[in-house]
Design an enzyme around this catalytic site. Structure first.
Site, PDB file in Angstrom:
ATOM      1  N   ALA A   7       4.202   8.057  82.205  1.00 10.47           N
ATOM      2  CA  ALA A   7       4.358   6.708  82.766  1.00 10.47           C
ATOM      3  C   ALA A   7       3.132   6.358  83.595  1.00 10.47           C
ATOM      4  O   ALA A   7       2.971   6.819  84.727  1.00 10.47           O
ATOM      5  CB  ALA A   7       5.627   6.648  83.608  1.00 10.47           C
ATOM      6  N   GLY A   8       2.244   5.553  83.019  1.00 12.00           N
ATOM      7  CA  GLY A   8       1.029   5.104  83.699  1.00 12.00           C
ATOM      8  C   GLY A   8       1.231   3.730  84.318  1.00 12.00           C
ATOM      9  O   GLY A   8       2.332   3.161  84.249  1.00 12.00           O
ATOM     10  N   ASN A   9       0.168   3.187  84.866  1.00 14.97           N
ATOM     11  CA  ASN A   9       0.262   1.894  85.548  1.00 14.97           C
ATOM     12  C   ASN A   9       0.329   0.693  84.601  1.00 14.97           C
ATOM     13  O   ASN A   9       0.627  -0.408  85.040  1.00 14.97           O
ATOM     14  CB  ASN A   9      -0.904   1.720  86.524  1.00 14.97           C
ATOM     15  N   LYS A  13       4.311   5.803  77.851  1.00 21.97           N
ATOM     16  CA  LYS A  13       4.109   6.435  76.553  1.00 21.97           C
ATOM     17  C   LYS A  13       5.199   7.486  76.374  1.00 21.97           C
ATOM     18  O   LYS A  13       5.487   8.233  77.307  1.00 21.97           O
ATOM     19  CB  LYS A  13       2.741   7.133  76.486  1.00 21.97           C
ATOM     20  N   TYR A  99      -9.416  18.947  95.882  1.00 18.73           N
ATOM     21  CA  TYR A  99      -9.043  17.792  96.713  1.00 18.73           C
ATOM     22  C   TYR A  99      -8.636  18.289  98.107  1.00 18.73           C
ATOM     23  O   TYR A  99      -7.950  19.307  98.225  1.00 18.73           O
ATOM     24  CB  TYR A  99      -7.841  17.062  96.080  1.00 18.73           C
ATOM     25  N   GLY A 106      -3.681  12.422  91.224  1.00 18.13           N
ATOM     26  CA  GLY A 106      -2.725  11.863  90.258  1.00 18.13           C
ATOM     27  C   GLY A 106      -2.148  12.930  89.337  1.00 18.13           C
ATOM     28  O   GLY A 106      -2.879  13.767  88.799  1.00 18.13           O
ATOM     29  N   ASP A 108      -0.976  12.575  86.443  1.00 17.87           N
ATOM     30  CA  ASP A 108      -1.495  12.429  85.075  1.00 17.87           C
ATOM     31  C   ASP A 108      -2.819  13.188  84.921  1.00 17.87           C
ATOM     32  O   ASP A 108      -3.139  13.705  83.851  1.00 17.87           O
ATOM     33  CB  ASP A 108      -1.650  10.949  84.687  1.00 17.87           C
ATOM     34  N   ARG A 109      -3.563  13.292  86.007  1.00 18.37           N
ATOM     35  CA  ARG A 109      -4.838  14.019  85.961  1.00 18.37           C
ATOM     36  C   ARG A 109      -4.570  15.522  85.867  1.00 18.37           C
ATOM     37  O   ARG A 109      -5.255  16.244  85.131  1.00 18.37           O
ATOM     38  CB  ARG A 109      -5.687  13.653  87.174  1.00 18.37           C
ATOM     39  N   THR A 131      -5.371   2.288  82.921  1.00 17.39           N
ATOM     40  CA  THR A 131      -5.507   1.180  83.873  1.00 17.39           C
ATOM     41  C   THR A 131      -6.736   1.431  84.740  1.00 17.39           C
ATOM     42  O   THR A 131      -7.555   0.543  84.965  1.00 17.39           O
ATOM     43  CB  THR A 131      -4.255   1.111  84.770  1.00 17.39           C
TER      44      THR A 131
HETATM   45  N1  ADP Z   1      -0.812  -1.854  72.169  1.00 13.77           N
HETATM   46  C1  ADP Z   1      -1.352  -1.887  73.401  1.00 13.77           C
HETATM   47  N2  ADP Z   1      -0.703  -2.528  74.404  1.00 13.77           N
HETATM   48  C2  ADP Z   1      -1.232  -2.571  75.638  1.00 13.77           C
HETATM   49  N3  ADP Z   1      -2.405  -2.001  75.951  1.00 13.77           N
HETATM   50  C3  ADP Z   1      -3.083  -1.359  75.000  1.00 13.77           C
HETATM   51  C4  ADP Z   1      -2.592  -1.259  73.685  1.00 13.77           C
HETATM   52  N4  ADP Z   1      -3.469  -0.530  72.976  1.00 13.77           N
HETATM   53  C5  ADP Z   1      -4.467  -0.194  73.799  1.00 13.77           C
HETATM   54  N5  ADP Z   1      -4.262  -0.716  75.017  1.00 13.77           N
HETATM   55  C6  ADP Z   1      -5.185  -0.551  76.145  1.00 13.77           C
HETATM   56  O1  ADP Z   1      -4.744   0.572  76.843  1.00 13.77           O
HETATM   57  C7  ADP Z   1      -4.888   0.373  78.239  1.00 13.77           C
HETATM   58  C8  ADP Z   1      -3.842   1.172  78.967  1.00 13.77           C
HETATM   59  O2  ADP Z   1      -4.037   2.524  78.627  1.00 13.77           O
HETATM   60  P1  ADP Z   1      -2.993   3.609  79.055  1.00 13.77           P
HETATM   61  O3  ADP Z   1      -3.654   4.916  78.809  1.00 13.77           O
HETATM   62  O4  ADP Z   1      -1.672   3.377  78.434  1.00 13.77           O
HETATM   63  O5  ADP Z   1      -2.919   3.290  80.623  1.00 13.77           O
HETATM   64  P2  ADP Z   1      -1.942   3.777  81.767  1.00 13.77           P
HETATM   65  O6  ADP Z   1      -1.796   5.275  81.580  1.00 13.77           O
HETATM   66  O7  ADP Z   1      -2.658   3.424  83.011  1.00 13.77           O
HETATM   67  O8  ADP Z   1      -0.634   3.064  81.622  1.00 13.77           O
HETATM   68  C9  ADP Z   1      -4.755  -1.129  78.453  1.00 13.77           C
HETATM   69  O9  ADP Z   1      -5.591  -1.516  79.508  1.00 13.77           O
HETATM   70  C10 ADP Z   1      -5.216  -1.706  77.128  1.00 13.77           C
HETATM   71  O10 ADP Z   1      -6.561  -2.156  77.208  1.00 13.77           O
HETATM   72  C1  PAZ Z   2      -6.019   7.140  89.401  1.00 16.20           C
HETATM   73  C2  PAZ Z   2      -4.680   6.704  88.834  1.00 16.20           C
HETATM   74  C3  PAZ Z   2      -4.311   5.353  89.407  1.00 16.20           C
HETATM   75  C4  PAZ Z   2      -4.836   6.586  87.304  1.00 16.20           C
HETATM   76  O1  PAZ Z   2      -3.646   6.052  86.770  1.00 16.20           O
HETATM   77  P1  PAZ Z   2      -3.551   5.338  85.333  1.00 16.20           P
HETATM   78  O2  PAZ Z   2      -4.796   4.574  85.111  1.00 16.20           O
HETATM   79  O3  PAZ Z   2      -3.441   6.463  84.338  1.00 16.20           O
HETATM   80  O4  PAZ Z   2      -2.322   4.512  85.351  1.00 16.20           O
HETATM   81  C5  PAZ Z   2      -3.571   7.779  89.104  1.00 16.20           C
HETATM   82  O5  PAZ Z   2      -3.987   9.024  88.636  1.00 16.20           O
HETATM   83  C6  PAZ Z   2      -3.248   7.866  90.581  1.00 16.20           C
HETATM   84  O6  PAZ Z   2      -2.474   7.104  91.105  1.00 16.20           O
HETATM   85  N1  PAZ Z   2      -3.886   8.841  91.260  1.00 16.20           N
HETATM   86  C7  PAZ Z   2      -3.735   9.072  92.692  1.00 16.20           C
HETATM   87  C8  PAZ Z   2      -5.059   9.064  93.375  1.00 16.20           C
HETATM   88  C9  PAZ Z   2      -6.006  10.159  92.904  1.00 16.20           C
HETATM   89  O7  PAZ Z   2      -5.834  10.746  91.816  1.00 16.20           O
HETATM   90  O8  PAZ Z   2      -6.958  10.444  93.680  1.00 16.20           O
HETATM   91  K     K Z   3      -2.703   7.665  82.245  1.00 22.57           K
END
Ligand code: ADP
Ligand code: PAZ
Ligand code: K
Length: 251
Positions: A7-9, A13, A99, A106, A108-109, A131
Site C-alpha cells: 500500500a503506497g501513497n 498493489k 538511519y 519507509g 516499503d524501502r 509517488t
Molecule cells: N494504471 C496506473 N494507474 C495509476 N498510476 C499508474 C498506473 N500505471 C503507472 N502509474 C504510475 O505509477 C505511479 C505510482 O507508482 P506506485 O509504485 O504504485 O506508487 P506508490 O507505491 O507510491 O503508490 C503513478 O505516479 C503513475 O505515474
Molecule cells: C518515502 C515514501 C513516502 C515513499 O513512498 P511511496 O512513494 O512508495 O508511496 C515512504 O517510504 C515513506 O513514507 N517513508 C518514510 C520516510 C523515510 O523513508 O525516510
Molecule cells: K512504493
C-alpha cells in the site's frame, strides 16, 4: 496461496504468491492516506483467484493506522487470516539501517531491500519510482547505508499546476529537447529531469562501495524512466513483493 499487499501513497498493489513467484496481480489507485474511505475502497478491490482464502495476508504500507485498521476489519469480515504487517517483524528481514531512527525509514524501502537480497544481490542501489522516488544503498550483510528521497514523476507534474501559466495544460510529449510548447516542456522537463537526477544520484550512492554495484529499479513509473537511464539497470517490477513474501517464511 499468500496474499501480498503493498500500500503506497498512490496505489494499493496486490498479488497472489505461490511457489516463490507472483501468480496474479493488480493495482487500484486511491486518493491518499487521509482522503480515502478505506472500508469502501477495500471492499471494491477485485482480487481475482480469490476462490480460496489466503493462507497468509502479508502487508507493507506507508499509509498509517486508518488503513491498517480497515484492512484488519476487511480480512476479519471475510473470515480470512489477520494481516501481518511488515512492521511486526522486529528483525525487519535482517536489514540494518544507518538511519538515526531506523523506525522512520519507509517500510516499503525495507521490503525492496529484502527483495534485492532475496534475488541474491548483497549490494545494490535500489530505485523505487512511486509517488516519491527513493534511492537506497544496500551493502553486504543487509547493511542499509542510507538513501535519498525525491518527488516522483506525477507529483512533479502536478506541483507545476500551482503556476497559472502552466496549470491545465494537456499531456505533452516527453521526448522534446528543446521543447517548444508548455505541455511538451513540462512533460519532457519532468521526465528527463528525474532521469538526470536518478543517473547522478545512483552513481554517487554506488561510489560509496568498492567495485561495480547493480542498480535495481521498480515502482509504477519505472517503465517510463528506465529506458532513458544511462548504464546498466535491472528492472524488477515485483521487488517489494519479493521482499514481503519472505516475511512469512519459516512459520
Ligand atoms: N494504471 C496506473 N494507474 C495509476 N498510476 C499508474 C498506473 N500505471 C503507472 N502509474 C504510475 O505509477 C505511479 C505510482 O507508482 P506506485 O509504485 O504504485 O506508487 P506508490 O507505491 O507510491 O503508490 C503513478 O505516479 C503513475 O505515474
Ligand atoms: C518515502 C515514501 C513516502 C515513499 O513512498 P511511496 O512513494 O512508495 O508511496 C515512504 O517510504 C515513506 O513514507 N517513508 C518514510 C520516510 C523515510 O523513508 O525516510
Ligand atoms: K512504493
Amino acid at each position: 496461496m499468500k496474499l501480498l499487499l503493498d500500500a503506497g501513497n498512490s496505489r494499493l498493489k496486490w498479488a497472489w504468491w505461490a511457489q516463490g513467484a507472483v501468480r496474479e496481480q493488480g493495482a487500484l489507485a486511491h486518493d491518499g492516506a487521509t482522503r480515502t474511505p478505506w472500508p469502501g475502497f477495500l471492499s471494491s478491490l477485485e482480487l481475482r483467484k480469490a476462490r480460496h482464502p489466503p493462507t497468509q495476508i502479508l502487508c507493507v504500507e506507508v499509509l498509517g493506522n486508518g488503513f491498517r485498521e480497515a484492512l484488519q476489519a476487511w480480512a476479519g469480515d471475510r473470515g480470512w487470516p489477520a494481516p501481518r504487517f511488515m512492521s511486526d517483524d522486529p528483525a525487519l528481514h535482517g536489514i540494518i539501517s544507518d538511519y538515526h531512527d531506523p523506525s522512520r525509514l519507509g517500510l516499503d524501502r525495507y521490503a525492496a531491500m529484502a527483495g534485492a537480497r532475496a534475488l541474491g544481490h548483497e549490494s545494490a542501489v535500489i530505485i523505487d519510482c512511486g509517488t516519491a522516488v527513493t534511492l537506497d544503498l544496500l551493502s553486504k550483510g543487509g547493511h542499509h547505508r542510507g538513501g535519498l528521497i525525491l518527488p516522483g514523476l506525477g507529483l512533479m507534474r502536478r506541483s507545476l499546476g500551482v503556476a497559472p501559466g502552466v496549470s491545465g495544460v494537456e499531456q505533452g510529449r516527453a521526448d522534446r529537447i528543446p521543447a517548444s510548447c508548455t505541455a511538451d516542456a513540462v512533460a519532457t522537463g519532468t521526465l528527463m529531469g528525474l532521469v538526470a537526477a536518478i543517473d547522478r544520484l545512483s552513481s554517487s550512492l554506488g561510489s560509496h562501495v568498492p567495485g561495480a554495484i547493480p542498480r535495481l529499479i521498480t515502482g509504477g513509473d519505472a517503465p517510463s524512466l528506465a529506458p532513458h537511464l544511462t548504464g546498466d539497470i535491472i528492472m524488477v517490477p515485483d521487488l517489494v513483493f519479493m521482499g514481503l513474501a519472505g516475511m512469512g517464511e519459516g512459520d
